[in-house]
Design an enzyme around this catalytic site. Structure first.
Site, short mmCIF file in Angstrom:
data_model
loop_
_atom_site.label_atom_id
_atom_site.label_comp_id
_atom_site.label_asym_id
_atom_site.label_seq_id
_atom_site.Cartn_x
_atom_site.Cartn_y
_atom_site.Cartn_z
N SER A 1 -0.42 5.95 -6.68
CA SER A 1 -0.47 7.38 -6.40
C SER A 1 0.32 8.20 -7.40
O SER A 1 1.27 7.72 -8.02
CB SER A 1 0.07 7.65 -4.99
OG SER A 1 -0.65 6.91 -4.04
N1 SAH Z 1 0.47 3.52 -1.94
C1 SAH Z 1 -0.21 2.91 -3.05
C2 SAH Z 1 -1.55 3.54 -3.25
C3 SAH Z 1 -2.58 2.50 -3.17
S1 SAH Z 1 -4.26 3.01 -3.24
C4 SAH Z 1 0.64 2.94 -4.30
O1 SAH Z 1 1.64 3.68 -4.33
O2 SAH Z 1 0.33 2.20 -5.24
C5 SAH Z 1 -4.77 2.60 -1.60
C6 SAH Z 1 -4.69 1.16 -1.21
O3 SAH Z 1 -5.20 1.07 0.12
C7 SAH Z 1 -5.53 0.21 -2.06
O4 SAH Z 1 -4.72 -0.81 -2.56
C8 SAH Z 1 -6.57 -0.33 -1.08
O5 SAH Z 1 -6.92 -1.68 -1.32
C9 SAH Z 1 -5.85 -0.18 0.24
N2 SAH Z 1 -6.71 -0.15 1.43
C10 SAH Z 1 -7.92 0.46 1.60
N3 SAH Z 1 -8.39 0.24 2.83
C11 SAH Z 1 -7.47 -0.54 3.47
C12 SAH Z 1 -7.39 -1.13 4.77
N4 SAH Z 1 -8.34 -0.96 5.69
N5 SAH Z 1 -6.31 -1.87 5.07
C13 SAH Z 1 -5.33 -2.07 4.15
N6 SAH Z 1 -5.33 -1.54 2.92
C14 SAH Z 1 -6.40 -0.79 2.57
#
Ligand code: SAH
Length: 218
Positions: A65
């Site tokens: 993010s």
């Molecule tokens: N907070 C993270 C942002 C990651 S992007 C950072 O700072 O890097 C969002 C993430 O949510 C991705 O890695 C994706 O695989 C995950 N995601 C999407 N759907 C999900 C679900 N149902 N359960 C767990 N993770 C999920």
């Protein structure tokens, strides 16, 4: 924008100023961001850009993010030091690491095993012992550990995340991007203590979608 010759300290100072000018003013949140080395969470190809205020690609087609959004969402969560926080979407673990500096315990769920393992390695490197990880579908929350004081969803939920709201304490707070398209609305749900919620709109954001089930990886 940062100049290539700047030291990491100067780059970080510039980033913190940029966040403050955009409304991230909570000193505890700014300090947590300042103490979290974003370059550790950024792929080698993008390390030079770790101090820029932009989202960057990570493995498995996901993103780390944008620091401003991390600041905005963390500030909106109004975390108290004793809080147990649930995060859905560990990704790189960057947002998790920021949360871990502000709360007692952070439970984080990711649907890609590869991302989970890499994030766990980073938490070990940083000595973040108050982070508990889980590989699974975060859309279902984490029933065994519920209820939570705070919940942050870092992937876009297509609609109101009822299962997660049900795992929040009566006066808890949940922050999540909600929407089906490429641009979603960031919402803050604050429990009214009687089973209802006060909903606040915090602006437009762009997150990868919250998907059902765990990811199949090669
Ligand atoms: N907070 C993270 C942002 C990651 S992007 C950072 O700072 O890097 C969002 C993430 O949510 C991705 O890695 C994706 O695989 C995950 N995601 C999407 N759907 C999900 C679900 N149902 N359960 C767990 N993770 C999920």
């Amino acid at each position: 924008m940062s100049e290539p010759q700047d030291t990491p300290r100067e780059r970080m100072a510039r980033l913190i100023l940029a966040l403050r000018s955009q409304g991230v003013t909570d000193p505890r949140v700014l300090e947590a961001i300042e103490k979290t080395p974003r370059e550790l969470f950024t792929p080698d190809l993008f390390k030079e850009r770790a101090f820029e205020d932009s989202a960057l690609p990570i493995a498995c087609g996901q993103t780390i993010s944008q620091p401003f959004i991390v600041g905005l969402m963390t500030q909106a969560l109004t975390i108290e030091p004793r809080a147990r926080v649930l995060e859905i979407g560990t990704g790189s673990g960057y947002q998790t690491a920021v949360l871990s500096r502000l709360s007692r315990l952070v439970y984080t769920v990711e649907r890609y095993r590869t991302l989970m393992k890499e994030a766990e390695e980073r938490f070990r490197t940083l000595g973040l012992i108050n982070v508990i990880t889980r590989f699974g579908d975060g859309g279902e929350g984490w029933a065994e550990q519920a209820p939570f004081d705070r919940i942050m969803v870092t992937a876009a939920a297509p609609e109101e995340p009822k299962a997660l709201l049900a795992q929040l304490k009566p006066n808890g707070v949940l922050v999540a991007p909600i929407g089906k398209g490429p641009v979603q609305s960031l919402r803050r749900y604050a429990g009214d203590g009687q089973g209802g919620f006060k909903v606040e709109l915090l602006g437009d954001v762009r997150f990868v979608p919250l998907l059902d089930g765990v990811a199949r990886e090669l």
